[in-house]
Design a protein around this motif. Structure first.
Motif, short mmCIF file in Angstrom:
data_model
loop_
_atom_site.label_atom_id
_atom_site.label_comp_id
_atom_site.label_asym_id
_atom_site.label_seq_id
_atom_site.Cartn_x
_atom_site.Cartn_y
_atom_site.Cartn_z
N SER A 403 -10.21 61.97 62.37
CA SER A 403 -10.01 63.32 62.93
C SER A 403 -8.54 63.58 63.23
O SER A 403 -8.00 64.64 62.89
N LEU A 404 -7.86 62.61 63.84
CA LEU A 404 -6.47 62.80 64.25
C LEU A 404 -5.53 62.92 63.05
O LEU A 404 -4.62 63.76 63.05
N GLU A 405 -5.74 62.09 62.04
CA GLU A 405 -4.86 62.15 60.86
C GLU A 405 -5.07 63.46 60.09
O GLU A 405 -4.12 64.01 59.52
N ASP A 420 1.23 64.23 71.29
CA ASP A 420 -0.13 63.93 71.76
C ASP A 420 -0.96 63.29 70.64
O ASP A 420 -1.73 62.35 70.88
N PHE A 421 -0.81 63.80 69.42
CA PHE A 421 -1.51 63.21 68.28
C PHE A 421 -1.09 61.75 68.08
O PHE A 421 -1.92 60.87 67.88
N TYR A 422 0.24 61.51 68.12
CA TYR A 422 0.73 60.14 67.92
C TYR A 422 0.23 59.20 69.01
O TYR A 422 -0.12 58.05 68.75
N THR A 423 0.20 59.70 70.25
CA THR A 423 -0.30 58.88 71.37
C THR A 423 -1.75 58.48 71.15
O THR A 423 -2.13 57.32 71.35
N GLN A 424 -2.57 59.43 70.72
CA GLN A 424 -3.98 59.14 70.49
C GLN A 424 -4.17 58.24 69.26
O GLN A 424 -5.06 57.38 69.24
N LEU A 425 -3.34 58.43 68.23
CA LEU A 425 -3.43 57.55 67.06
C LEU A 425 -3.02 56.13 67.43
O LEU A 425 -3.62 55.15 66.95
N LEU A 427 -3.46 54.74 70.33
CA LEU A 427 -4.61 54.19 71.05
C LEU A 427 -5.74 53.83 70.09
O LEU A 427 -6.38 52.77 70.21
N ALA A 428 -6.00 54.70 69.10
CA ALA A 428 -7.10 54.45 68.16
C ALA A 428 -6.84 53.20 67.32
O ALA A 428 -7.74 52.38 67.10
N TYR A 429 -5.59 53.04 66.84
CA TYR A 429 -5.28 51.85 66.02
C TYR A 429 -5.31 50.58 66.87
O TYR A 429 -5.67 49.50 66.39
N LYS A 430 -4.96 50.71 68.14
CA LYS A 430 -5.05 49.54 69.04
C LYS A 430 -6.51 49.14 69.22
O LYS A 430 -6.85 47.94 69.20
N LEU A 431 -7.39 50.17 69.39
CA LEU A 431 -8.83 49.87 69.49
C LEU A 431 -9.35 49.24 68.21
O LEU A 431 -10.31 48.46 68.22
N ASN A 432 -8.70 49.60 67.09
CA ASN A 432 -9.14 49.08 65.78
C ASN A 432 -8.40 47.78 65.43
O ASN A 432 -8.46 47.32 64.28
N ASN A 433 -7.70 47.20 66.43
CA ASN A 433 -6.99 45.92 66.27
C ASN A 433 -5.89 45.96 65.20
O ASN A 433 -5.63 44.97 64.53
N ASN A 434 -5.26 47.13 65.05
CA ASN A 434 -4.13 47.23 64.12
C ASN A 434 -2.89 47.51 64.98
O ASN A 434 -2.45 48.65 65.15
N ASN A 435 -2.32 46.43 65.54
CA ASN A 435 -1.24 46.56 66.52
C ASN A 435 0.04 47.12 65.91
O ASN A 435 0.79 47.84 66.57
N SER A 436 0.32 46.79 64.65
CA SER A 436 1.56 47.26 64.04
C SER A 436 1.57 48.79 63.93
O SER A 436 2.56 49.45 64.27
N LYS A 437 0.46 49.37 63.46
CA LYS A 437 0.37 50.84 63.36
C LYS A 437 0.34 51.47 64.75
O LYS A 437 0.90 52.55 64.98
N SER A 438 -0.33 50.77 65.68
CA SER A 438 -0.40 51.28 67.04
C SER A 438 0.99 51.41 67.63
O SER A 438 1.35 52.43 68.23
N ALA A 440 3.83 51.61 65.95
CA ALA A 440 4.61 52.59 65.19
C ALA A 440 4.35 54.01 65.71
O ALA A 440 5.28 54.81 65.89
N PHE A 441 3.07 54.33 65.95
CA PHE A 441 2.74 55.67 66.45
C PHE A 441 3.20 55.84 67.90
O PHE A 441 3.61 56.94 68.30
N ALA A 442 3.18 54.77 68.67
CA ALA A 442 3.66 54.84 70.05
C ALA A 442 5.14 55.17 70.07
O ALA A 442 5.61 55.98 70.90
N LYS A 443 5.92 54.58 69.16
CA LYS A 443 7.35 54.86 69.07
C LYS A 443 7.60 56.32 68.67
O LYS A 443 8.51 56.99 69.18
N LYS A 444 6.80 56.83 67.72
CA LYS A 444 6.95 58.22 67.30
C LYS A 444 6.68 59.18 68.47
O LYS A 444 7.39 60.17 68.67
#
Length: 452
Positions: A403-405, A420-425, A427-438, A440-444
């Motif tokens: 939904s967010l993408e 706000d979208f990047y913050t939620q993305l 969080l979503a990638y962190k829940l999905n155990n993809n820390n690198s993408k999490s 990256a979106f946190a930095k954006k």
């Protein structure tokens, strides 16, 4: 105005009379000239014209009438030509034909009326006035048309004089009052308007409408005290009046006579003769009053309970906004949801209700409602964001990411929403155990936030 519904009967009658008025003839005798054939041809073309006009084939009707004219240029032929040219918006030809008809029969009302219609459609006010002046002797209705034309032509004195004559002869009417108020507004003669209403009240002091009109005009011109006195006088004459409370509640509110104001509002809101729009305005005024005077919230609750089944969309939204200001989010959401039952496709209210559902941890409802809203508004990024937030709160990371993408593509020149979208993305990638993408979106998100 249309006085022409008898015309076909009149035409038929004309031809019947013309036939039966001839002397008896010997049908066994051969005709010595072709006059009979001419008359037959005329009638054949004429009724063909009426038939074609009836099915809106106006050009064919004209063609048939031109054949009639070659046989006999009767005034009725020019009249029918004028009517058909008028339908085709060929106003020059219509005027010419109708003027020929009027020249042949100057006192024929039907011909004059159709000529008036030609001038009216062209906005030729001067010629319309000239024609209607000929028509007024047939029907008084034309005199009101004449008053309207005087106003268009800026002949305001003539218009008021004629309206006065009509009021005196036929009594007051809403249509003529509309014309009269046009004159007063266009000329800025508010004093004359009020003077006229005061005169009516003096002549008929039992008439509730006279009081109400005067109250309204006093209020409009800033003469509040006079308006209030007139309202109180109306109550003395008609203590059962409900409409007067539409004015009284406002006076009472302005004078901080809260108990009287509430009593008047209760009368308004429960009176079946008062229309819903007026009730909505009263309730909205009281909501605004209570927002500044919260000690009267119980009175607001009592009043809204009186009209549980009769609240308008606007009233429900106003109540929701009121409770939102008080941080009573459950009540605000309740009223937003009630408003959506009346206008289910109102985007602004859908958005407010969804945000409250998120705040109140109603994630499942927010997911369902946001998905329904996306079917109506597929390019609104806020709906994708809310849907993503709800899925994140439900620990449904993959659905949140989808939904967010998708919604991110619709964000245009709105850095805060993009963050706000990047913050939620993240969080979503962190829940999905993809820390690198999490990360990256946190930095954006952080970069956009720091820009602001």
């Amino acid at each position: 105005m249309n006085h022409k519904f008898h015309i076909v009967i009149l035409l038929l009658g004309m031809f019947i009379i013309s036939q039966t008025s001839h002397a008896q003839v010997d049908f066994n005798q051969k005709p010595t000239d072709d006059l009979g054939n001419v008359e037959d041809q005329f009638q054949e073309y004429f009724f063909e014209a009426l038939k074609q006009q009836g099915i809106e084939n106006y050009q064919r009707a004209i063609d048939a009438l031109l054949k009639c004219r070659k046989l006999d240029d009767k005034p009725v032929v020019y009249y029918q030509l004028g009517k058909n040219y008028n339908k085709l918006k060929n106003f020059g030809a219509a005027e010419e034909a109708l003027k020929r008809a009027v020249a042949k029969e100057p006192d024929n009302e039907w011909y004059l009326d159709e000529l008036y219609e030609v001038y009216n459609q062209q906005g030729d006010t001067k010629n319309a006035i000239k024609t209607v002046r000929q028509l007024v002797k047939y029907h008084p209705d034309y005199r009101q048309d004449l008053a309207s034309l005087y106003i268009k032509n800026k002949d305001y004195k003539d218009a008021l004089k004629l309206l006065d004559e009509l009021d005196k002869e036929f009594g007051i009417s809403a249509d003529r009052d509309y014309l009269r108020n046009q004159v007063y507004t266009l000329t800025g003669r508010d004093g004359a308007r009020i003077e006229n209403l005061e005169g009516r009240l003096n002549q008929d002091p039992e008439n509730e409408t006279n009081y109400l009109a005067l109250i309204y005009r006093y209020s409009e011109s800033g003469e509040t005290e006079k308006a209030f006195q007139t309202a109180q006088k109306l109550l003395e004459v008609h203590p059962e009046s409900k409409l007067v409370h539409l004015a009284l509640y406002k006076f009472y509110l302005d004078q901080n006579q809260t108990e009287n104001a509430i009593a008047s509002m209760k009368i308004v809101l429960t009176a079946p003769e008062i229309n819903p729009d007026a009730k909505t305005k009263v309730l909205n005024d009281f909501i605004n009053f209570v927002s500044k005077n919260p000690e009267h919230e119980k009175d607001l609750v009592d009043i809204t309970a009186l009209i549980d089944d009769n609240k308008s969309f606007q009233t429900l939204v106003e109540l929701a906004q009121y409770y939102l200001k008080l941080q009573d989010k459950p009540k605000a959401l309740m009223y937003f949801e009630d408003a959506l039952k009346l206008e289910p496709n109102n985007f602004s209210v859908i958005k407010d209700a969804l945000l409250l559902q998120i705040d109140l941890n109603q994630e499942e409802k927010a997911i369902i409602k946001s998905e329904q809203a996306l079917e109506l508004f597929p390019a609104q990024p806020i709906l994708y964001l809310i849907n993503g937030v709800a899925h994140n709160k439900m620990k449904q990371a993959k659905k949140a990411i989808t939904s967010l993408e998708t919604g991110l593509d619709y964000v245009i020149e709105d850095p805060k929403m993009e963050a706000d979208f990047y913050t939620q993305l993240s969080l979503a990638y962190k829940l999905n155990n993809n820390n690198s993408k999490s990360q990256a979106f946190a930095k954006k998100a952080a970069a956009l936030t720091n820009q602001n």
